[in-house]
Motif scaffolding. Structure first.
Motif, PDB file in Angstrom:
ATOM      1  N   PRO A  65       0.876  -1.065  -0.106  1.00 34.41           N
ATOM      2  CA  PRO A  65      -0.191   0.185  -0.228  1.00 34.41           C
ATOM      3  C   PRO A  65       0.755   1.202   0.137  1.00 34.41           C
ATOM      4  O   PRO A  65       1.807   1.199   0.699  1.00 34.41           O
ATOM      5  CB  PRO A  65      -0.691  -0.072   1.390  1.00 34.41           C
ATOM      6  CG  PRO A  65      -0.794  -1.568   1.614  1.00 34.41           C
ATOM      7  CD  PRO A  65       0.601  -2.135   1.283  1.00 34.41           C
ATOM      8  N   GLU A  68      -3.266   4.717   3.009  1.00 31.82           N
ATOM      9  CA  GLU A  68      -4.569   4.029   3.613  1.00 31.82           C
ATOM     10  C   GLU A  68      -5.102   5.107   4.550  1.00 31.82           C
ATOM     11  O   GLU A  68      -4.495   5.642   5.361  1.00 31.82           O
ATOM     12  CB  GLU A  68      -4.233   3.046   4.722  1.00 31.82           C
ATOM     13  CG  GLU A  68      -5.425   1.994   5.085  1.00 31.82           C
ATOM     14  CD  GLU A  68      -4.872   0.752   5.709  1.00 31.82           C
ATOM     15  OE1 GLU A  68      -4.842   1.239   7.250  1.00 31.82           O
ATOM     16  OE2 GLU A  68      -4.666  -0.071   5.244  1.00 31.82           O
ATOM     17  N   THR A  77      -7.403   1.838   0.583  1.00 33.38           N
ATOM     18  CA  THR A  77      -6.215   1.611   0.338  1.00 33.38           C
ATOM     19  C   THR A  77      -5.732   1.867  -1.057  1.00 33.38           C
ATOM     20  O   THR A  77      -6.440   1.527  -2.173  1.00 33.38           O
ATOM     21  CB  THR A  77      -5.673   0.344   0.683  1.00 33.38           C
ATOM     22  OG1 THR A  77      -6.289  -0.132   2.084  1.00 33.38           O
ATOM     23  CG2 THR A  77      -4.327   0.164   0.595  1.00 33.38           C
ATOM     24  N   VAL A  78      -4.446   2.652  -1.387  1.00 31.19           N
ATOM     25  CA  VAL A  78      -4.152   3.051  -2.423  1.00 31.19           C
ATOM     26  C   VAL A  78      -2.806   2.152  -2.765  1.00 31.19           C
ATOM     27  O   VAL A  78      -2.136   2.180  -1.831  1.00 31.19           O
ATOM     28  CB  VAL A  78      -3.912   4.353  -2.719  1.00 31.19           C
ATOM     29  CG1 VAL A  78      -3.444   4.639  -4.099  1.00 31.19           C
ATOM     30  CG2 VAL A  78      -4.991   5.464  -2.649  1.00 31.19           C
ATOM     31  N   THR A  79      -2.802   1.221  -3.824  1.00 33.50           N
ATOM     32  CA  THR A  79      -1.626   0.480  -3.966  1.00 33.50           C
ATOM     33  C   THR A  79      -0.705   1.018  -5.050  1.00 33.50           C
ATOM     34  O   THR A  79       0.441   0.680  -5.283  1.00 33.50           O
ATOM     35  CB  THR A  79      -1.847  -1.055  -4.162  1.00 33.50           C
ATOM     36  OG1 THR A  79      -2.945  -1.093  -5.231  1.00 33.50           O
ATOM     37  CG2 THR A  79      -2.670  -1.676  -2.902  1.00 33.50           C
ATOM     38  N   GLY A  93      -6.325   0.265  -6.098  1.00 37.47           N
ATOM     39  CA  GLY A  93      -6.230  -0.117  -4.658  1.00 37.47           C
ATOM     40  C   GLY A  93      -7.142  -1.220  -4.070  1.00 37.47           C
ATOM     41  O   GLY A  93      -7.835  -1.974  -4.785  1.00 37.47           O
TER      42      GLY A  93
END
Length: 195
Positions: A65, A68, A77-79, A93
């Motif tokens: 991540p 978050e 969450t941004v991945t 995400g």
């Protein structure tokens, strides 16, 4: 024997075959150009076509991540956030429902007239280039569907679903943007340059 009568049906048949071949060629090339633009676009291709698939899982999207944010029992969450060669910014995400019931993402809808029918989706997300003082909204197709995940039927309590959203890319000099989703705190992200 009259050759004119036998040539006309042959020409019509040949023209029909040629037209069919052209239609198949165009349809196999159109719309999937983003598939070669990176992993984020690859995972988003079905949803860009208005797919009704519900990508719900018990584990978050793959990848470490980047950030978050939490609000009202929902964890976003941004991945990844990647600028591709085509001039797009792909953000992916996961979202986890930590509430006591089904979460429908109604608060994440867009206020734009064209995107209002995309309820229960990432349509309300935006990217802000604070340095350039410009806000970028989720892209949409010619039928007004957002190029983003739609959470069909909502997300059950305790479940996680992967998501994506595609935006116009800010200028190449922009290295950091603020990712915003209604009802959630904003998140500062560093853009990764794609292939």
């Amino acid at each position: 024997m009259n050759f004119r009568r036998t040539k006309t049906p042959r020409r019509a048949l040949a023209a029909a075959a040629l037209a069919t071949g052209l239609v198949l060629s165009v349809s196999s090339c159109g719309g999937d150009g983003d598939k070669n633009e990176g992993d984020a676009a690859k995972s988003s291709a079905p949803a860009q076509r208005g797919s009704e698939d519900k990508s719900e899982s018990s584990t978050p999207a793959t990848g470490k991540p980047l950030t978050e944010v939490k609000s009202n029992g929902i964890t976003l969450t941004v991945t990844s956030i990647t600028r591709d060669q085509g001039g797009f910014l792909n953000v992916t995400g996961s979202v986890t429902n930590g509430t006591s019931g089904i979460w429908l993402a109604n608060g994440w809808k867009s206020e734009e007239t064209e995107l209002r029918t995309n309820g229960g989706s990432m349509a309300g997300a935006s990217v802000v280039d604070q340095e350039g003082k410009k806000k970028y909204l989720v892209l949409r197709d010619t039928e007004g569907r957002c190029l983003c995940t739609k959470f069909e039927g909502g997300i059950d309590q305790g479940k996680t679903a992967d998501w994506f959203a595609q935006f116009p890319a800010p200028p190449e000099g922009t290295k950091s943007v603020q990712f915003q989703v209604p009802t959630m705190p904003p998140a500062q992200l560093t853009i990764t340059e794609g292939e």
